[in-house]
Design a protein around this motif. Structure first.
Motif, PDB file in Angstrom:
ATOM      1  N   MET A 103      44.177  27.311   8.408  1.00  0.00           N
ATOM      2  CA  MET A 103      42.850  27.742   7.965  1.00  0.00           C
ATOM      3  C   MET A 103      42.346  26.844   6.839  1.00  0.00           C
ATOM      4  N   SER A 104      43.257  26.484   5.925  1.00  0.00           N
ATOM      5  CA  SER A 104      42.817  25.640   4.810  1.00  0.00           C
ATOM      6  C   SER A 104      42.348  24.285   5.338  1.00  0.00           C
ATOM      7  N   MET A 105      43.029  23.773   6.390  1.00  0.00           N
ATOM      8  CA  MET A 105      42.596  22.491   6.952  1.00  0.00           C
ATOM      9  C   MET A 105      41.221  22.628   7.591  1.00  0.00           C
ATOM     10  N   ILE A 106      41.002  23.762   8.262  1.00  0.00           N
ATOM     11  CA  ILE A 106      39.708  23.954   8.926  1.00  0.00           C
ATOM     12  C   ILE A 106      38.591  24.068   7.884  1.00  0.00           C
ATOM     13  N   PHE A 107      38.839  24.829   6.808  1.00  0.00           N
ATOM     14  CA  PHE A 107      37.833  24.942   5.745  1.00  0.00           C
ATOM     15  C   PHE A 107      37.552  23.577   5.115  1.00  0.00           C
ATOM     16  N   LYS A 108      38.647  22.865   4.821  1.00  0.00           N
ATOM     17  CA  LYS A 108      38.506  21.567   4.160  1.00  0.00           C
ATOM     18  C   LYS A 108      37.744  20.593   5.051  1.00  0.00           C
ATOM     19  N   GLY A 109      38.118  20.569   6.332  1.00  0.00           N
ATOM     20  CA  GLY A 109      37.453  19.675   7.265  1.00  0.00           C
ATOM     21  C   GLY A 109      35.984  20.023   7.412  1.00  0.00           C
ATOM     22  N   SER A 110      35.682  21.328   7.467  1.00  0.00           N
ATOM     23  CA  SER A 110      34.285  21.729   7.587  1.00  0.00           C
ATOM     24  C   SER A 110      33.511  21.322   6.340  1.00  0.00           C
ATOM     25  N   ALA A 111      34.126  21.524   5.166  1.00  0.00           N
ATOM     26  CA  ALA A 111      33.454  21.141   3.921  1.00  0.00           C
ATOM     27  C   ALA A 111      33.166  19.648   3.933  1.00  0.00           C
ATOM     28  N   MET A 112      34.129  18.868   4.465  1.00  0.00           N
ATOM     29  CA  MET A 112      33.927  17.420   4.475  1.00  0.00           C
ATOM     30  C   MET A 112      32.812  17.047   5.438  1.00  0.00           C
ATOM     31  N   SER A 113      32.752  17.711   6.625  1.00  0.00           N
ATOM     32  CA  SER A 113      31.681  17.288   7.537  1.00  0.00           C
ATOM     33  C   SER A 113      30.310  17.770   7.062  1.00  0.00           C
ATOM     34  N   LEU A 114      30.282  18.870   6.288  1.00  0.00           N
ATOM     35  CA  LEU A 114      28.982  19.354   5.802  1.00  0.00           C
ATOM     36  C   LEU A 114      28.509  18.605   4.565  1.00  0.00           C
ATOM     37  N   TRP A 115      29.449  18.320   3.653  1.00  0.00           N
ATOM     38  CA  TRP A 115      29.031  17.739   2.372  1.00  0.00           C
ATOM     39  C   TRP A 115      29.493  16.297   2.160  1.00  0.00           C
ATOM     40  N   GLY A 116      30.307  15.784   3.053  1.00  0.00           N
ATOM     41  CA  GLY A 116      30.801  14.435   2.860  1.00  0.00           C
ATOM     42  C   GLY A 116      31.876  14.369   1.791  1.00  0.00           C
ATOM     43  N   LYS A 117      32.227  13.136   1.412  1.00  0.00           N
ATOM     44  CA  LYS A 117      33.372  12.972   0.514  1.00  0.00           C
ATOM     45  C   LYS A 117      32.968  12.847  -0.948  1.00  0.00           C
TER      46      LYS A 117
END
Lengths: 295, 327
Positions: A103-117
């Motif tokens: 779940m943490s990977m999914i949240f992190k990945g989603s945050a990255m695709s929404l907000w970038g790095k």
């Protein structure tokens, strides 16, 4: 000069410390009801902070952005329990660890695709420059962090000790089977624990973003340090988490100030290992009670 | 080793042996040999982790740290001290084993979530050290100029030679682990996994065996790290961070942690996914990994090897591929 530095580091350490404490409280809420350690706890903080940035960008005033961010993150906590954790009711501890990591990977990945790095900043909650106290510059936002955290802690204690739901949750923490027998809907309490925990995490994220910025990949470290505070304070113990959070925050801030900024992240982790190895019941937990728990 | 495992061993060894001959003539897939070198290196880590997780029932989110200890030991000893790579490799393995022993004695008294967090914290600390000790490790920009491996005075240049070398290590590791599992220690480990208290009551020194398997897993990871270092000739801390510890966990889970073959299968599959197939997702890659991990943990907790007997109803696989019939 010496005293000024000391004051400066103490204030920044305490600010950091209450954030760790809030993350730790998030761990504790879920742990108390389910005996699950939610490895995605740090991601709630990140998502909370980034959502607040998004809402402020939409033109929301800060208090509304705060509320909206907490609400959306709470909904994520709801979804995580309802659609994932509930399916894993009978899973082994190993599987549960893996599931929350996933779940943490999914949240992190989603945050990255929404907000970038890139790191994002939020305007401070109130205008005005730093307040000078004995030569040390104190950011008004640091006071906001302390005040909002105090409010969260007070609200949670009222909830747990005065409201029916809160007491029911504490009952689940004591003994889930007995709680079920007296008619407490344990499943709903588990759901509530994820919602509450996500909200507390999001609140921590919103108040810290004006000071330390927020970036998609900060979750793991925040989660680890929050867990360090939870373990050091005695898993499940709210006031222990506060004290331990302060200790870790101060340790980190003094290390960064006096020793090496590169190793500041290691301090909390070394303290975490010491706590786990030599006093797994925490500084403030009782070893009797610790023996009954599943670690 | 049971008859079934011998069959799988021989078939797998044969497949691995002929793989380069099949893919090399074709231009579009000839680089699969290179991918398989990495897969073999990761398989070595996963075999050790599978011994720890699948057989002893203990979790470790620190394998990337042991992988890194091997890699940096080899790197630093050969670059700064001009040591022979073959001599540096056992030094790294001994160091990793020693660190695992030190960490394992207190950590393995912990269970479940606490053990996971302790190993996670340890892994992050090791990664911070790699980043900070710039003088030795080169810091975030990495360690360069690492020599290759040579056998009999001749340096191994060709990736085909690397391929057979790495997979040679994998099969030796497998043989060693099967040997361990079919000894007294293996039976004790399975007892620990089933019910630790019962094993303890039967006189199994559970604490000692758990630490020993942890040390074993660290040594496997360290040797893999040394091979990785010399193959890459360049290392930096980002290959040994938390994300990689989770990758190793993922490989073992996907393959199936209660079988050493699962570890190998998971490592190969995930390496191909990472290096070849998941590039289309670009930045969404991590979501795909998370979703994969979630699906496996929820729906196929025994990993893909548990599905194989159903897919291949041959004589060898007739008995279900669970742990029980390996003994």
């Amino acid at each position: 000069m010496l005293a000024t530095d000391l004051l400066q580091y103490t204030v920044s350490g305490l600010t950091l410390g209450v954030i760790f404490a809030l993350v730790a409280i998030g761990f504790n809420i879920i742990y108390n009801v389910t005996e699950i350690i939610n490895f995605a706890q740090g991601e709630f903080v990140v998502v909370g902070g980034l959502l607040a940035v998004f809402f402020v960008g939409l033109g929301f005033p800060i208090p509304m952005a705060f509320g909206a961010s907490v609400l959306v993150t709470a909904a994520l906590g709801f979804g995580m329990e309802r659609f994932v954790i509930r399916r894993a009711r009978n899973a082994s501890i190993l599987s549960l660890i893996i599931i929350t990591i996933a779940m943490s990977m999914i949240f992190k990945g989603s945050a990255m695709s929404l907000w970038g790095k890139d790191p994002y900043v939020l305007p401070p909650f109130s205008e005005g420059g730093p307040i000078m106290v004995a030569g040390a510059a104190i950011q008004p936002q640091a006071l906001w962090v302390l005040a909002v955290s105090a409010l969260v802690v007070i609200a949670l204690s009222i909830f747990f000790h005065r409201s029916v739901y809160g007491k029911a949750m504490l009952a689940c923490a004591d003994n889930a089977n007995a709680a079920r027998m007296v008619g407490i809907p344990v499943r709903q309490m588990v759901l509530l624990s994820f919602v509450l925990s996500a909200s507390v995490g999001a609140a921590a994220g919103v108040i810290i973003t004006p000071i330390s910025l927020m970036q998609y990949d900060r979750g793991a470290m925040l989660g680890l340090k929050g867990f360090a505070a939870a373990a050091l304070g005695g898993l499940g113990n709210f006031y222990g988490a506060l004290a331990a959070g302060a200790i870790l925050g101060l340790a980190e801030s003094f290390t960064a100030g006096y020793i090496s900024s590169g190793y500041k992240d290691a301090v909390s982790l070394v303290l975490l290992l010491f706590a786990l190895f030599f006093k797994p019941e925490g500084l403030f937990g009782s070893s009797e009670a610790a023996k009954l728990k599943k670690f | 080793m049971s008859k079934k495992d011998w069959w799988i061993f021989l078939v797998t060894a044969f497949l691995i042996g002929v793989f380069p001959l099949v893919v090399q003539p074709f231009r579009s897939v000839s680089h699969y040999v290179d991918v398989m070198v990495f897969a073999g290196i990761f398989a070595l880590v996963c075999i050790g982790l599978s011994m720890l997780m699948g057989y002893a029932g203990q979790i470790s989110i620190a394998q990337a740290a042991f992988f890194g200890i091997g890699a940096y030991s080899s790197g630093i000893l050969t670059v700064h001290f001009h040591m022979n790579p073959w001599a540096a490799m056992p030094v790294g393995a001994a160091l990793a084993g020693f660190v695992a022993w030190l960490l394992g004695i207190p950590a393995l008294r912990l269970k479940g979530h606490y053990l996971a967090m302790a190993t996670l914290g340890f892994g992050v600390i090791v990664n911070i050290i790699m980043n900070e000790e710039v003088k030795w490790t080169g810091g975030p920009s990495g360690l360069v100029g690492i020599p290759g491996l040579s056998i009999g005075g001749r340096e191994i240049f060709h990736e085909l030679a690397w391929y057979y070398l790495v997979w040679g290590f994998v099969f030796m590791g497998l043989l060693f682990c099967f040997h361990v599992l079919h000894s007294r220690v293996g039976r004790a480990l399975r007892a620990i996994h089933e019910e630790e208290a019962a094993a303890e009551a039967m006189g199994v020194p559970t604490a000692r065996y758990k630490v020993q398997v942890f040390v074993l897993s660290a040594i496997f990871a360290s040797i893999a790290g040394s091979l990785y270092t010399h193959y890459m000739a360049f290392i930096n801390p980002s290959s040994f961070n938390l994300e990689w510890s989770i990758q190793f966990l993922l490989m073992v889970m996907v393959g199936g942690m209660q079988s050493l073959w699962g570890a190998v299968l998971g490592a190969v599959l995930m390496t191909f996914m990472r290096n070849e197939w998941l590039h289309v997702f670009a930045d969404q890659e991590i979501i795909v990994y998370g979703a994969l991990l979630l699906i496996v943990a929820l729906f196929v907790p025994k990993g893909l090897v548990s599905l194989l007997p159903r897919l291949l109803p041959s004589r060898i696989f007739k008995s279900s591929g669970t742990r029980e019939d390996e003994s």
